[in-house]
Motif scaffolding. Structure first.
Motif, mmCIF file in Angstrom:
data_model
loop_
_atom_site.group_PDB
_atom_site.id
_atom_site.type_symbol
_atom_site.label_atom_id
_atom_site.label_comp_id
_atom_site.label_asym_id
_atom_site.label_seq_id
_atom_site.Cartn_x
_atom_site.Cartn_y
_atom_site.Cartn_z
ATOM 1 N N GLY A 56 -7.426 -9.772 -2.550
ATOM 2 C CA GLY A 56 -8.022 -10.240 -1.197
ATOM 3 C C GLY A 56 -7.268 -10.478 -0.232
ATOM 4 O O GLY A 56 -7.338 -11.036 0.747
ATOM 5 N N GLN A 57 -6.374 -9.413 -0.049
ATOM 6 C CA GLN A 57 -5.128 -9.224 0.974
ATOM 7 C C GLN A 57 -5.098 -7.665 1.372
ATOM 8 O O GLN A 57 -5.278 -6.745 0.339
ATOM 9 N N LYS A 58 -4.921 -7.418 2.527
ATOM 10 C CA LYS A 58 -4.525 -5.850 3.212
ATOM 11 C C LYS A 58 -3.065 -5.719 2.568
ATOM 12 O O LYS A 58 -2.081 -6.519 2.970
ATOM 13 N N LEU A 59 -2.836 -4.708 1.960
ATOM 14 C CA LEU A 59 -1.473 -4.614 1.280
ATOM 15 C C LEU A 59 -0.590 -3.572 2.110
ATOM 16 O O LEU A 59 0.675 -3.652 2.122
ATOM 17 N N ILE A 60 -1.274 -2.631 2.938
ATOM 18 C CA ILE A 60 -0.552 -1.563 3.405
ATOM 19 C C ILE A 60 -1.256 -1.245 4.713
ATOM 20 O O ILE A 60 -2.461 -1.148 5.071
ATOM 21 N N ASP A 61 -0.679 -1.271 5.776
ATOM 22 C CA ASP A 61 -1.124 -0.895 7.216
ATOM 23 C C ASP A 61 -1.018 0.550 7.387
ATOM 24 O O ASP A 61 -0.014 0.927 7.573
ATOM 25 N N ARG A 62 -2.248 1.265 7.220
ATOM 26 C CA ARG A 62 -2.253 2.341 7.256
ATOM 27 C C ARG A 62 -2.994 3.074 8.582
ATOM 28 O O ARG A 62 -4.089 3.021 8.819
ATOM 29 N N ARG A 63 -2.306 3.492 9.443
ATOM 30 C CA ARG A 63 -2.911 4.103 10.771
ATOM 31 C C ARG A 63 -1.887 5.409 11.048
ATOM 32 O O ARG A 63 -1.281 5.475 10.579
ATOM 33 N N PRO A 64 -2.489 5.935 11.893
ATOM 34 C CA PRO A 64 -2.055 7.351 12.419
ATOM 35 C C PRO A 64 -0.508 7.161 12.913
ATOM 36 O O PRO A 64 -0.418 6.201 13.752
ATOM 37 N N GLY A 65 0.487 7.485 12.137
ATOM 38 C CA GLY A 65 1.790 7.569 12.458
ATOM 39 C C GLY A 65 2.737 6.342 11.791
ATOM 40 O O GLY A 65 3.653 6.169 12.070
ATOM 41 N N ARG A 66 1.581 5.405 10.994
ATOM 42 C CA ARG A 66 2.230 4.305 10.452
ATOM 43 C C ARG A 66 2.019 4.203 8.998
ATOM 44 O O ARG A 66 0.779 4.446 8.680
ATOM 45 N N PHE A 67 2.815 3.614 8.083
ATOM 46 C CA PHE A 67 2.567 3.627 6.653
ATOM 47 C C PHE A 67 3.375 2.379 6.294
ATOM 48 O O PHE A 67 4.445 2.340 5.966
ATOM 49 N N ASP A 68 3.238 1.086 6.590
ATOM 50 C CA ASP A 68 3.953 -0.198 6.497
ATOM 51 C C ASP A 68 3.427 -0.947 5.617
ATOM 52 O O ASP A 68 1.979 -1.572 5.718
#
Length: 318
Positions: A56-68
């Motif tokens: 029930g949680q977002k674990l990885i912030d995946r956006r262009p140029g980001r992987f946090d």
């Protein structure tokens, strides 16, 4: 969560998703994780999505140029490392044979962390417990720390910045100086200053990186003297760094007590600075949260009072 909800969560969780998540974090990308797991990229993406839905949680912030990692991802990753470390050690924990101590010791160490008191402790321990086995891995500072933090290593012998969460005991202190090999233009030359060193190819330890995570006093001397910018060779092994310096591949820093015989034999020549030489400390480190087998528990207790060795003291210098 209530106890019933916690039980349902544990029962419904696909534990393989946790393993996939850990690999994704370690590799830093979905594609690299898929290659390591021998899976298709969509399968790994779907596994990560299923895990996020389960917790029930977002674990990885995946956006262009980001992987946090998100805050939830950081917490879950820490828990996963503990889970897998415990699983890895289960066979060792179960290695018991009556009253006789058995099991395997896994020591990770930086190169040439030599202390005669440590050798004596090894001798007495294996005389007392002949069924115990041991493996020793020579590695970089970062790898030794990682092995101890992940509960892969029983103990580490390591310099650098030791995290607060680990147990540490002072093991050895070494003083470093800069040397060149026979045949180098500066070999045998007196009155050298820092200006003469600039532009010379440099031989570095892998951890000896300007601005690196474990930049120490040895690296600081390079920064102050503005030499060692052109790194020609690297190794985590003291003997190999010494070999490259002696072979005139480049100049480099070495522990004074180890370089002494080479200087006396005419193979090495000390370069500036000649005073206020940098020192490094090596510690015995272990993880207090590690699940130990009988051999590991006995070994850590046995070596806990090992007398440290300070090579910088006059009576320890060669």
């Amino acid at each position: 969560m209530t106890n019933n909800r916690l039980e349902r969560f544990a029962h419904n969780l696909d534990w393989n998703l946790l393993r996939t998540f850990v690999v994704v974090v370690e590799e830093g990308s979905i594609t690299a994780a898929a290659n390591r797991l021998l899976l298709q990229q969509p399968a790994v993406s779907m596994a990560l999505k299923r895990l996020e839905q389960t917790v029930g949680q977002k674990l990885i912030d995946r956006r262009p140029g980001r992987f946090d990692l998100t805050e939830a991802g950081e917490k879950l990753h820490g828990q996963c490392r503990d889970i897998f470390a415990a699983v890895i050690r289960l066979p060792n924990v179960l290695e018991t044979a009556g009253e006789e101590v058995t099991g395997h010791l896994n020591i990770h160490a930086v190169s040439h962390a030599h202390n005669p008191a440590w050798d004596r402790k090894l001798e007495t321990f294996f005389r007392l417990h002949p069924k115990v086995t041991i493996s020793i891995t020579i590695a970089t500072t970062v790898d030794v720390l990682s092995a101890v933090e992940r509960n892969i290593a029983t103990m580490g012998l390591c310099d650098g910045v030791i995290p607060d969460g680990l147990n540490k005991s002072f093991h050895i202190r070494e003083r470093y100086a800069l040397y060149c090999g026979r045949g180098h233009p500066l070999f045998g030359v007196e009155g050298i200053d820092f200006n003469d060193l600039r532009g010379n190819p440099y031989i570095a330890f892998i951890a000896d990186v300007l601005g690196g995570q474990h930049m120490n006093s040895v690296t600081a001397v390079r920064a102050i003297g503005s030499f060692g910018q052109q790194v020609r060779g690297v190794s985590c092994n003291v003997e190999e760094v010494m070999r490259l310096i002696s072979a005139n591949v480049g100049i480099g820093m070495l522990p004074v007590h180890l370089a002494g015989p080479g200087v006396k034999a005419g193979q090495l020549w000390q370069l500036p600075p000649y005073s206020d030489l940098p020192t490094t400390d090596v510690f015995r480190i272990s993880n207090p949260n590690s699940i130990l087998n009988p051999a590991e528990a006995a070994f850590l207790a046995h070596v806990s009072d090992t007398e440290p060795l300070d090579h910088c003291l006059p009576h320890h210098q060669d």
